[in-house]
Design an enzyme around this catalytic site. Structure first.
Site, PDB file in Angstrom:
ATOM      1  N   PHE A  23       1.028  -1.153  -0.030  1.00  0.00           N
ATOM      2  CA  PHE A  23       0.231   0.072   0.180  1.00  0.00           C
ATOM      3  C   PHE A  23       0.631   1.173  -0.115  1.00  0.00           C
ATOM      4  O   PHE A  23       1.767   1.337   0.967  1.00  0.00           O
ATOM      5  CB  PHE A  23      -0.889  -0.074   1.354  1.00  0.00           C
ATOM      6  CG  PHE A  23      -2.600   0.753   1.312  1.00  0.00           C
ATOM      7  CD1 PHE A  23      -3.812   0.908   0.631  1.00  0.00           C
ATOM      8  CD2 PHE A  23      -2.185   2.543   2.169  1.00  0.00           C
ATOM      9  CE1 PHE A  23      -4.145   1.602   0.040  1.00  0.00           C
ATOM     10  CE2 PHE A  23      -3.447   2.955   2.033  1.00  0.00           C
ATOM     11  CZ  PHE A  23      -4.157   2.542   1.161  1.00  0.00           C
ATOM     12  N   SER A  57       0.099  -1.963   5.748  1.00  0.00           N
ATOM     13  CA  SER A  57       1.384  -1.670   6.890  1.00  0.00           C
ATOM     14  C   SER A  57       0.362  -2.606   8.229  1.00  0.00           C
ATOM     15  O   SER A  57       1.180  -2.574   9.062  1.00  0.00           O
ATOM     16  CB  SER A  57       1.381   0.185   7.706  1.00  0.00           C
ATOM     17  OG  SER A  57       2.062   0.298   6.805  1.00  0.00           O
ATOM     18  N   PHE A  58      -0.868  -2.283   8.615  1.00  0.00           N
ATOM     19  CA  PHE A  58      -1.335  -2.859   9.866  1.00  0.00           C
ATOM     20  C   PHE A  58      -0.783  -4.513   9.357  1.00  0.00           C
ATOM     21  O   PHE A  58      -0.779  -5.290  10.762  1.00  0.00           O
ATOM     22  CB  PHE A  58      -2.264  -3.137   9.305  1.00  0.00           C
ATOM     23  CG  PHE A  58      -3.871  -3.715  10.137  1.00  0.00           C
ATOM     24  CD1 PHE A  58      -4.001  -3.233  11.976  1.00  0.00           C
ATOM     25  CD2 PHE A  58      -4.385  -4.791  10.375  1.00  0.00           C
ATOM     26  CE1 PHE A  58      -3.991  -3.928  12.454  1.00  0.00           C
ATOM     27  CE2 PHE A  58      -4.848  -5.295  11.797  1.00  0.00           C
ATOM     28  CZ  PHE A  58      -4.858  -4.896  12.832  1.00  0.00           C
ATOM     29  N   GLU A  59      -0.833  -5.021   8.391  1.00  0.00           N
ATOM     30  CA  GLU A  59      -0.315  -6.464   8.634  1.00  0.00           C
ATOM     31  C   GLU A  59       1.249  -6.984   8.768  1.00  0.00           C
ATOM     32  O   GLU A  59       2.039  -8.427   8.594  1.00  0.00           O
ATOM     33  CB  GLU A  59      -0.182  -7.365   6.704  1.00  0.00           C
ATOM     34  CG  GLU A  59      -1.930  -7.575   6.902  1.00  0.00           C
ATOM     35  CD  GLU A  59      -2.535  -5.759   6.579  1.00  0.00           C
ATOM     36  OE1 GLU A  59      -4.037  -5.793   5.865  1.00  0.00           O
ATOM     37  OE2 GLU A  59      -2.056  -5.256   5.501  1.00  0.00           O
ATOM     38  N   ILE A  83      -0.526   7.439   5.791  1.00  0.00           N
ATOM     39  CA  ILE A  83      -0.870   8.800   5.347  1.00  0.00           C
ATOM     40  C   ILE A  83      -2.343   8.601   5.682  1.00  0.00           C
ATOM     41  O   ILE A  83      -3.059   8.348   5.179  1.00  0.00           O
ATOM     42  CB  ILE A  83      -0.515   9.006   3.634  1.00  0.00           C
ATOM     43  CG1 ILE A  83       1.040   8.370   3.446  1.00  0.00           C
ATOM     44  CG2 ILE A  83      -0.565   9.969   3.177  1.00  0.00           C
ATOM     45  CD1 ILE A  83       1.130   8.802   1.904  1.00  0.00           C
ATOM     46  N   THR A  87     -10.051  10.829   8.079  1.00  0.00           N
ATOM     47  CA  THR A  87     -10.393  10.248   9.011  1.00  0.00           C
ATOM     48  C   THR A  87      -9.852  10.291   9.412  1.00  0.00           C
ATOM     49  O   THR A  87      -8.383  10.112   9.366  1.00  0.00           O
ATOM     50  CB  THR A  87     -11.545   8.847   8.841  1.00  0.00           C
ATOM     51  OG1 THR A  87     -10.308   7.708   8.836  1.00  0.00           O
ATOM     52  CG2 THR A  87     -12.671   9.309   7.572  1.00  0.00           C
ATOM     53  N   HIS A  89      -8.968   6.839  10.991  1.00  0.00           N
ATOM     54  CA  HIS A  89      -7.977   5.859  10.457  1.00  0.00           C
ATOM     55  C   HIS A  89      -6.543   5.584  11.151  1.00  0.00           C
ATOM     56  O   HIS A  89      -6.426   5.044  11.348  1.00  0.00           O
ATOM     57  CB  HIS A  89      -9.160   5.339   9.753  1.00  0.00           C
ATOM     58  CG  HIS A  89      -8.394   4.180   8.768  1.00  0.00           C
ATOM     59  ND1 HIS A  89      -8.988   2.546   9.538  1.00  0.00           N
ATOM     60  CD2 HIS A  89      -7.633   3.707   8.021  1.00  0.00           C
ATOM     61  CE1 HIS A  89      -8.397   2.031   8.843  1.00  0.00           C
ATOM     62  NE2 HIS A  89      -7.598   1.885   8.334  1.00  0.00           N
ATOM     63  N   ARG A 128      10.267  11.981   2.802  1.00  0.00           N
ATOM     64  CA  ARG A 128      10.834  11.077   3.759  1.00  0.00           C
ATOM     65  C   ARG A 128      11.491   9.688   3.122  1.00  0.00           C
ATOM     66  O   ARG A 128      12.009   8.590   3.194  1.00  0.00           O
ATOM     67  CB  ARG A 128      10.146  11.013   5.152  1.00  0.00           C
ATOM     68  CG  ARG A 128      10.436  12.065   6.369  1.00  0.00           C
ATOM     69  CD  ARG A 128       9.026  11.827   6.665  1.00  0.00           C
ATOM     70  NE  ARG A 128       8.882  13.061   7.660  1.00  0.00           N
ATOM     71  CZ  ARG A 128       8.440  14.431   6.990  1.00  0.00           C
ATOM     72  NH1 ARG A 128       7.725  14.300   6.037  1.00  0.00           N
ATOM     73  NH2 ARG A 128       8.191  14.340   8.166  1.00  0.00           N
TER      74      ARG A 128
END
Length: 154
Positions: A23, A57-59, A83, A87, A89, A128
């Site tokens: 992602f 990134s959650f994984e 990023i 919301t 989230h 970055r």
């Protein structure tokens, strides 16, 4: 004078795993390029680098923990880009990813390096990942090399 123990920047002979989010790949791909460049320039051989791509990134923490438990790597580098959207989230994702990565090192005794960007804008992410603010993938790889050397000395 007290004795000071710190890691060196010599990566030869060590094995590194990299977990990277697909992602926001236009940013994470540049982080990966920076990490690989840092590893190679500091003595790590291509054959000693393995890259695992995850959806987001959650994984990352789940896969990084699985890799750490295998004990095939001297360090694991986690790369992603979270990023801010419309919301809140992103705050929850960033918090869980950070906690997850930190916990893996504590649990397994293997350095697991946080190279996941958390930015407010796409432009900050791009900065970055190889422009004005350097490359945080490079920085994460340098930290990994230093930490494996430090672990060996302690």
């Amino acid at each position: 004078m007290p004795k000071i123990i710190q890691g060196d920047l010599e990566g030869s002979g060590y094995k590194f795993g990299i977990v990277i989010s697909r992602f926001n790949e236009f940013i994470t791909g540049r982080l990966l390029e920076g990490a690989i460049d840092a590893l190679i320039r500091n003595g790590v051989k291509d054959k000693d680098i393995e890259i695992v791509k995850v959806p987001g990134s959650f994984e990352i923490p789940y896969v990084a923990k699985k890799m750490a438990l295998e004990k095939r790597y001297d360090a694991i580098i986690c790369l992603g880009a979270i990023i801010q959207g419309d919301t809140s989230h992103h705050k929850y994702i960033a918090s869980e990813v950070t906690k997850g990565i930190a916990g893996i090192s504590m649990e397994t005794g293997i350095p697991v390096i946080l190279g996941v960007l958390t930015t407010e804008t796409i432009e900050q992410g791009i900065e970055r990942a190889g422009s004005k603010s350097g490359n945080k993938g490079w920085d994460a790889a340098i930290s990994a090399i230093e930490m494996v050397n430090l672990y060996e000395k302690i």
